[in-house]
Design an enzyme around this catalytic site. Structure first.
Site, PDB file in Angstrom:
ATOM      1  N   ASN A   7     -52.437  51.575 -33.260  1.00 19.95           N
ATOM      2  CA  ASN A   7     -51.339  50.632 -33.043  1.00 19.95           C
ATOM      3  C   ASN A   7     -51.037  49.993 -34.396  1.00 19.95           C
ATOM      4  O   ASN A   7     -51.756  49.101 -34.830  1.00 19.95           O
ATOM      5  CB  ASN A   7     -51.780  49.581 -32.010  1.00 19.95           C
ATOM      6  CG  ASN A   7     -50.768  48.449 -31.866  1.00 19.95           C
ATOM      7  OD1 ASN A   7     -49.644  48.552 -32.351  1.00 19.95           O
ATOM      8  ND2 ASN A   7     -51.169  47.367 -31.205  1.00 19.95           N
ATOM      9  N   LYS A  10     -48.730  48.076 -35.271  1.00 21.74           N
ATOM     10  CA  LYS A  10     -48.070  46.761 -35.192  1.00 21.74           C
ATOM     11  C   LYS A  10     -46.895  46.747 -36.174  1.00 21.74           C
ATOM     12  O   LYS A  10     -46.292  47.787 -36.404  1.00 21.74           O
ATOM     13  CB  LYS A  10     -49.072  45.640 -35.428  1.00 21.74           C
ATOM     14  CG  LYS A  10     -50.301  45.799 -34.518  1.00 21.74           C
ATOM     15  CD  LYS A  10     -51.149  44.581 -34.409  1.00 21.74           C
ATOM     16  CE  LYS A  10     -52.311  44.864 -33.465  1.00 21.74           C
ATOM     17  NZ  LYS A  10     -53.147  43.727 -33.226  1.00 21.74           N
ATOM     18  N   HIS A  52     -48.965  44.534 -24.497  1.00 18.39           N
ATOM     19  CA  HIS A  52     -49.960  44.110 -25.490  1.00 18.39           C
ATOM     20  C   HIS A  52     -50.032  42.581 -25.482  1.00 18.39           C
ATOM     21  O   HIS A  52     -49.018  41.907 -25.270  1.00 18.39           O
ATOM     22  CB  HIS A  52     -49.545  44.629 -26.875  1.00 18.39           C
ATOM     23  CG  HIS A  52     -50.606  44.415 -27.902  1.00 18.39           C
ATOM     24  ND1 HIS A  52     -50.805  43.206 -28.514  1.00 18.39           N
ATOM     25  CD2 HIS A  52     -51.562  45.245 -28.382  1.00 18.39           C
ATOM     26  CE1 HIS A  52     -51.826  43.306 -29.355  1.00 18.39           C
ATOM     27  NE2 HIS A  52     -52.305  44.540 -29.287  1.00 18.39           N
ATOM     28  N   GLU A  68     -50.064  40.497 -27.755  1.00 21.54           N
ATOM     29  CA  GLU A  68     -49.108  39.840 -28.666  1.00 21.54           C
ATOM     30  C   GLU A  68     -47.718  39.766 -28.031  1.00 21.54           C
ATOM     31  O   GLU A  68     -46.981  38.800 -28.239  1.00 21.54           O
ATOM     32  CB  GLU A  68     -49.083  40.589 -30.017  1.00 21.54           C
ATOM     33  CG  GLU A  68     -50.356  40.311 -30.810  1.00 21.54           C
ATOM     34  CD  GLU A  68     -50.806  41.450 -31.718  1.00 21.54           C
ATOM     35  OE1 GLU A  68     -49.995  42.346 -32.023  1.00 21.54           O
ATOM     36  OE2 GLU A  68     -51.991  41.441 -32.112  1.00 21.54           O
ATOM     37  N   GLU A  79     -58.205  45.112 -23.733  1.00 27.36           N
ATOM     38  CA  GLU A  79     -58.240  44.467 -25.046  1.00 27.36           C
ATOM     39  C   GLU A  79     -58.498  42.975 -24.866  1.00 27.36           C
ATOM     40  O   GLU A  79     -57.562  42.198 -24.620  1.00 27.36           O
ATOM     41  CB  GLU A  79     -56.895  44.659 -25.759  1.00 27.36           C
ATOM     42  CG  GLU A  79     -56.572  46.101 -26.064  1.00 27.36           C
ATOM     43  CD  GLU A  79     -55.675  46.222 -27.295  1.00 27.36           C
ATOM     44  OE1 GLU A  79     -56.029  46.994 -28.181  1.00 27.36           O
ATOM     45  OE2 GLU A  79     -54.647  45.529 -27.374  1.00 27.36           O
ATOM     46  N   GLY A 110     -57.962  41.646 -33.775  1.00 25.07           N
ATOM     47  CA  GLY A 110     -57.695  41.218 -35.150  1.00 25.07           C
ATOM     48  C   GLY A 110     -58.609  40.119 -35.640  1.00 25.07           C
ATOM     49  O   GLY A 110     -58.349  39.500 -36.666  1.00 25.07           O
ATOM     50  N   SER A 112     -60.815  45.014 -32.618  1.00 27.53           N
ATOM     51  CA  SER A 112     -61.700  45.133 -33.785  1.00 27.53           C
ATOM     52  C   SER A 112     -62.604  46.362 -33.752  1.00 27.53           C
ATOM     53  O   SER A 112     -63.764  46.294 -34.155  1.00 27.53           O
ATOM     54  CB  SER A 112     -62.517  43.844 -33.968  1.00 27.53           C
ATOM     55  OG  SER A 112     -61.649  42.746 -34.186  1.00 27.53           O
TER      56      SER A 112
HETATM   57  P1  PGA Z   1     -57.400  45.313 -33.857  1.00 25.02           P
HETATM   58  O1  PGA Z   1     -56.129  45.376 -32.864  1.00 25.02           O
HETATM   59  O2  PGA Z   1     -58.042  46.675 -33.817  1.00 25.02           O
HETATM   60  O3  PGA Z   1     -56.798  45.003 -35.204  1.00 25.02           O
HETATM   61  O4  PGA Z   1     -58.285  44.255 -33.352  1.00 25.02           O
HETATM   62  C1  PGA Z   1     -56.187  46.084 -31.650  1.00 25.02           C
HETATM   63  C2  PGA Z   1     -54.872  45.949 -30.941  1.00 25.02           C
HETATM   64  O5  PGA Z   1     -54.265  44.872 -31.015  1.00 25.02           O
HETATM   65  O6  PGA Z   1     -54.393  46.906 -30.305  1.00 25.02           O
END
Ligand code: PGA
Length: 251
Positions: A9, A11, A95, A97, A167, A173, A212
């Site tokens: 992903n 982003k 997601h 976000e 998630e 993140g 992460s």
């Molecule tokens: P990350 O993000 O691996 O940077 O924690 C995962 C995601 O948001 O899909």
């Protein structure tokens, strides 16, 4: 046997030059891996170039969002059929976000899931709890609600052509990964809930872990019974890291 899948992903990262370097490296690094499936979900403007660069490879591509509407006066939105025009296989839906920054409710997420499915795209439906919710003992309740609204609108049978990603919001993140046991517990909970509705679909449902995931922790996460792969944010932007994560699943 459930298929195994790693999805990057990206982003809102990348540019034409960086993307080319990343993709060229991945195509080379992943070419020998035959036992799992791989994909990158990129910002909309780069879908056209993914179609060109990845068509003949073992890496699929997809988007990170779509509109719940088919077409019409929805300025700034992108429909499922537009994603089809660019050969997308997957689309990330719900997601955290999107939920927290852009106000997507469980209902909107469910409508987007249906829009993706109707167009033949494979939705990667994200669910997960915040730290406060986990600490209040509400993780399972929240995830159950997130899934139930989609199941109600779309029907359990649609889950034979979709992917669920667990998630935990507190792990995205932040560098804080759920322990393999913590993740496994939630994955098992999701599969059990699905099995109560349709045993066969639950058994075949691909459930990814995201939050992460790095080259250094991927193997132990992927070793858990109900973890079928990963949804990878930050580490998907570094070719060597992403390739190591893919190799960890391919074993
Ligand atoms: P990350 O993000 O691996 O940077 O924690 C995962 C995601 O948001 O899909």
């Amino acid at each position: 046997m459930r298929k195994k899948l790693v999805v990057g992903n990206w982003k809102m990262h990348g540019n034409l030059n960086e993307n080319k370097q990343l993709i060229d490296a991945l195509v080379t690094d992943l070419t020998e891996l035959k036992d799992a499936q791989f994909a990158v979900c990129v910002p909309f403007p780069y879908l056209y170039s993914m179609q060109g660069s990845l068509r003949e490879t073992n890496i699929s591509w997809g988007a990170q969002n779509l509109s719940q509407f088919d077409k019409g006066a929805y300025t700034g939105e992108v429909s499922a059929n537009m994603l089809n025009d660019f050969g997308c296989k997957y689309v990330i839906i719900g997601h955290s976000e999107r939920r927290s920054i852009f106000g997507e409710t469980n209902q909107i997420v469910a409508e987007k899931y249906v829009a993706a499915q109707n167009a033949g795209l494979i939705p990667i439906l994200c669910v997960g709890e915040t730290l406060e919710q986990r600490e209040a003992g509400l993780a399972e309740k929240i995830i159950d609600e997130q899934l139930s609204v989609v199941i109600e609108l779309a029907g359990i049978d649609t889950f034979d052509k979709s992917v669920v990603a667990y998630e935990p919001v507190w792990a995205i993140g932040t560098g804080k990964t759920a322990s393999p046991q913590q993740a496994q517990e939630v994955h098992a909970f999701i599969r059990k809930g699905m099995a109560e509705k349709n045993h066969k679909i639950a058994g075949e449902l691909v459930i990814l872990y995201g939050g992460s995931v790095k080259a250094s922790n991927a193997s132990e996460l992927f070793a858990m019974t109900d973890i079928d792969g990963g949804l990878i944010g930050g580490a998907s932007l570094v070719a060597s890291e992403f390739a190591s994560i893919c190799r960890a699943l391919n074993n």
